[in-house]
Design an enzyme around this catalytic site. Structure first.
Site, PDB file in Angstrom:
ATOM      1  CG  HIS A   1      -3.600  -6.146 -18.674  1.00 39.27           C
ATOM      2  ND1 HIS A   1      -3.838  -6.263 -17.320  1.00 39.27           N
ATOM      3  CD2 HIS A   1      -2.455  -5.418 -18.786  1.00 39.27           C
ATOM      4  CE1 HIS A   1      -2.899  -5.611 -16.651  1.00 39.27           C
ATOM      5  NE2 HIS A   1      -2.037  -5.115 -17.508  1.00 39.27           N
TER       6      HIS A   1
ATOM      7  CE1 TYR B   1      -6.366   2.003 -16.828  1.00 37.67           C
ATOM      8  CE2 TYR B   1      -6.522   1.492 -19.164  1.00 37.67           C
ATOM      9  CZ  TYR B   1      -6.266   1.097 -17.860  1.00 37.67           C
ATOM     10  OH  TYR B   1      -5.926  -0.208 -17.595  1.00 37.67           O
TER      11      TYR B   1
ATOM     12  CB  THR C   1      -7.941   0.088 -12.786  1.00 39.35           C
ATOM     13  OG1 THR C   1      -7.253   0.788 -13.835  1.00 39.35           O
ATOM     14  CG2 THR C   1      -6.969  -0.307 -11.697  1.00 39.35           C
TER      15      THR C   1
ATOM     16  NE  ARG D   1      -2.531  -5.581 -11.111  1.00 37.52           N
ATOM     17  CZ  ARG D   1      -2.619  -4.601 -12.005  1.00 37.52           C
ATOM     18  NH1 ARG D   1      -3.803  -4.288 -12.508  1.00 37.52           N
ATOM     19  NH2 ARG D   1      -1.544  -3.969 -12.408  1.00 37.52           N
TER      20      ARG D   1
ATOM     21  NE  ARG E   1       0.124   6.301 -13.694  1.00 40.99           N
ATOM     22  CZ  ARG E   1       0.082   5.130 -14.331  1.00 40.99           C
ATOM     23  NH1 ARG E   1      -0.965   4.787 -15.051  1.00 40.99           N
ATOM     24  NH2 ARG E   1       1.080   4.272 -14.208  1.00 40.99           N
TER      25      ARG E   1
ATOM     26  CG  ASP F   1       1.905  -4.150 -18.649  1.00 44.40           C
ATOM     27  OD1 ASP F   1       2.138  -2.914 -18.716  1.00 44.40           O
ATOM     28  OD2 ASP F   1       0.831  -4.605 -18.199  1.00 44.40           O
TER      29      ASP F   1
HETATM   30  O1  LIG Z   1      -0.934  -2.594 -17.040  1.00 43.53           O
HETATM   31  C1  LIG Z   1      -0.241  -2.359 -16.038  1.00 43.53           C
HETATM   32  O2  LIG Z   1       0.195  -3.249 -15.277  1.00 43.53           O
HETATM   33  C2  LIG Z   1       0.019  -0.987 -15.701  1.00 43.53           C
HETATM   34  C3  LIG Z   1      -0.951  -0.022 -15.710  1.00 43.53           C
HETATM   35  C4  LIG Z   1      -2.373  -0.220 -15.615  1.00 43.53           C
HETATM   36  C5  LIG Z   1      -2.940  -1.115 -14.755  1.00 43.53           C
HETATM   37  O3  LIG Z   1      -2.230  -1.979 -14.108  1.00 43.53           O
HETATM   38  C6  LIG Z   1      -4.414  -1.152 -14.520  1.00 43.53           C
HETATM   39  O4  LIG Z   1      -5.160  -0.355 -15.101  1.00 43.53           O
HETATM   40  O5  LIG Z   1      -4.819  -1.987 -13.718  1.00 43.53           O
HETATM   41  C7  LIG Z   1      -0.475   1.376 -15.647  1.00 43.53           C
HETATM   42  O6  LIG Z   1       0.633   1.594 -15.089  1.00 43.53           O
HETATM   43  O7  LIG Z   1      -1.188   2.256 -16.154  1.00 43.53           O
END
Ligand SMILES: O=C(O)/C=C(\C=C(/O)C(=O)O)C(=O)O
Length: 308
Positions: free
Chosen positions: A33, A49, A77, A124, A130, A257
């Site tokens: 990311h 978050y 997200t 995605r 959560r 990740d």
């Molecule tokens: O980074 C990851 O793939 C896992 C997480 C977060 C997200 O995927 C996201 O916010 O889109 C997680 O498990 O918190």
């Protein structure tokens, strides 16, 4: 690393080790990311978050440090359906990054074309409660049908216990489906559990489904340290990832990740995560499929079959 704390999550590992495992030429980090920087690319108001800032330059420095050739940057997200940080990073990578974005049903065809031009090749859908609120399936089906026409795929992130209720929707997606983090199995149930058997059935019965064998640091109950003389960490996750690599060698992907959002117990050293790969892909051929052939076929089909 090197910024004021904006969240109560751990910062990513500031000084990752150089992996012992030598990545093959053309290796792709297929799940990572970019976050912000928040001042330039504000986080989504609806986020659940707030991550630490994690820039494209820091991502590319990690790519080079670990020995990857390319990145697939996945919208998280915390940025909602604002893909601007992702697009900025893809454009800056001069063809060495592809993106997986997040869109709403209101996205215009022009916007989809702009995303494609920047290197986006998928969308995605996140079902982890959560992280996101509920999105009606008809909106997701509409988006899936539109992006399938562009030759894009759908990345899905869900928890294993939710697979039964999501099964009909997932099996109706009219394009390649890529599962994040093995569908988050509860590793304490063991690789022969009914829960993991259902996931294997999902992949086995649907040729269009691929899965990332990623995130042992999220799934482990045994923790990051090598145990009982074991050479590698995350020993309780190895059987799950290895089973998928060995049964579906042409349909698996791997990624760091980075920068590992929402981790509280520990922050993995990305160099050690790369050293985890030979334990789940024990032969050179399996490593080449996992790291080079499969992601290149999906994200850089124009390069598939050529040398790195
Ligand atoms: O980074 C990851 O793939 C896992 C997480 C977060 C997200 O995927 C996201 O916010 O889109 C997680 O498990 O918190």
């Amino acid at each position: 690393g090197g910024f004021e704390k904006t969240s109560d999550w751990l910062d990513w590992y500031a000084d990752p080790s150089r992996p012992t495992f030598k990545l093959p030429p053309g290796a792709v980090d297929s799940h990572c990311h970019v976050f912000g920087p928040g001042a330039q690319f504000p986080y989504a108001p609806e986020r659940k978050y707030t991550p630490c800032d994690a820039s494209k330059d820091q991502l590319f420095a990690l790519r080079d440090h670990l020995g990857f050739t390319r990145n697939v940057i996945v919208q998280a997200t915390c940025h909602g359906a604002d893909n601007s940080a992702l697009v900025d990073a893809c454009r800056a990578a001069n063809g060495r990054a592809r993106g997986v974005g997040t869109v709403k049903r209101t996205v215009t065809d022009e916007e989809l074309q702009r995303l494609h031009g920047a290197g986006v090749r998928g969308v995605r859908f996140n079902f982890v409660k959560r992280l996101v609120d509920f999105t009606p399936k008809d909106e997701l089906q509409e988006i899936a049908a539109r992006i399938a026409k562009l030759g894009w795929h759908v990345v899905i992130y869900f928890e294993a216990q939710d697979l039964p209720e999501l099964w009909d929707f997932f099996t109706s997606i009219p394009t390649t489906v890529v599962v994040d983090h093995m569908g988050r199995p509860d590793v304490s149930r063991g690789v022969d559990s009914e829960e993991f058997a259902l996931f294997l059935k999902f992949v086995r019965e649907h040729e269009n489904v691929m899965t990332k064998v990623t995130c042992p640091e999220r799934l482990t109950k045994s923790g990051p340290r090598a145990l009982n003389g074991e050479k590698n960490a995350y020993t309780d996750v190895v059987p799950f990832a290895r089973k998928l690599v060995e049964e579906f060698p042409d349909r698996v992907l791997w990624g760091t990740d980075w920068p590992h959002p929402n981790l509280k117990s520990h922050m993995p050293d990305d160099g050690l995560l790369v050293d985890f790969i030979p334990h789940i892909a024990p032969t050179e051929e399996l490593q080449r499929k996992l790291l080079v052939d499969n992601p290149t076929r999906l994200y850089w089909p124009e390069l598939a079959g050529k040398t790195s």
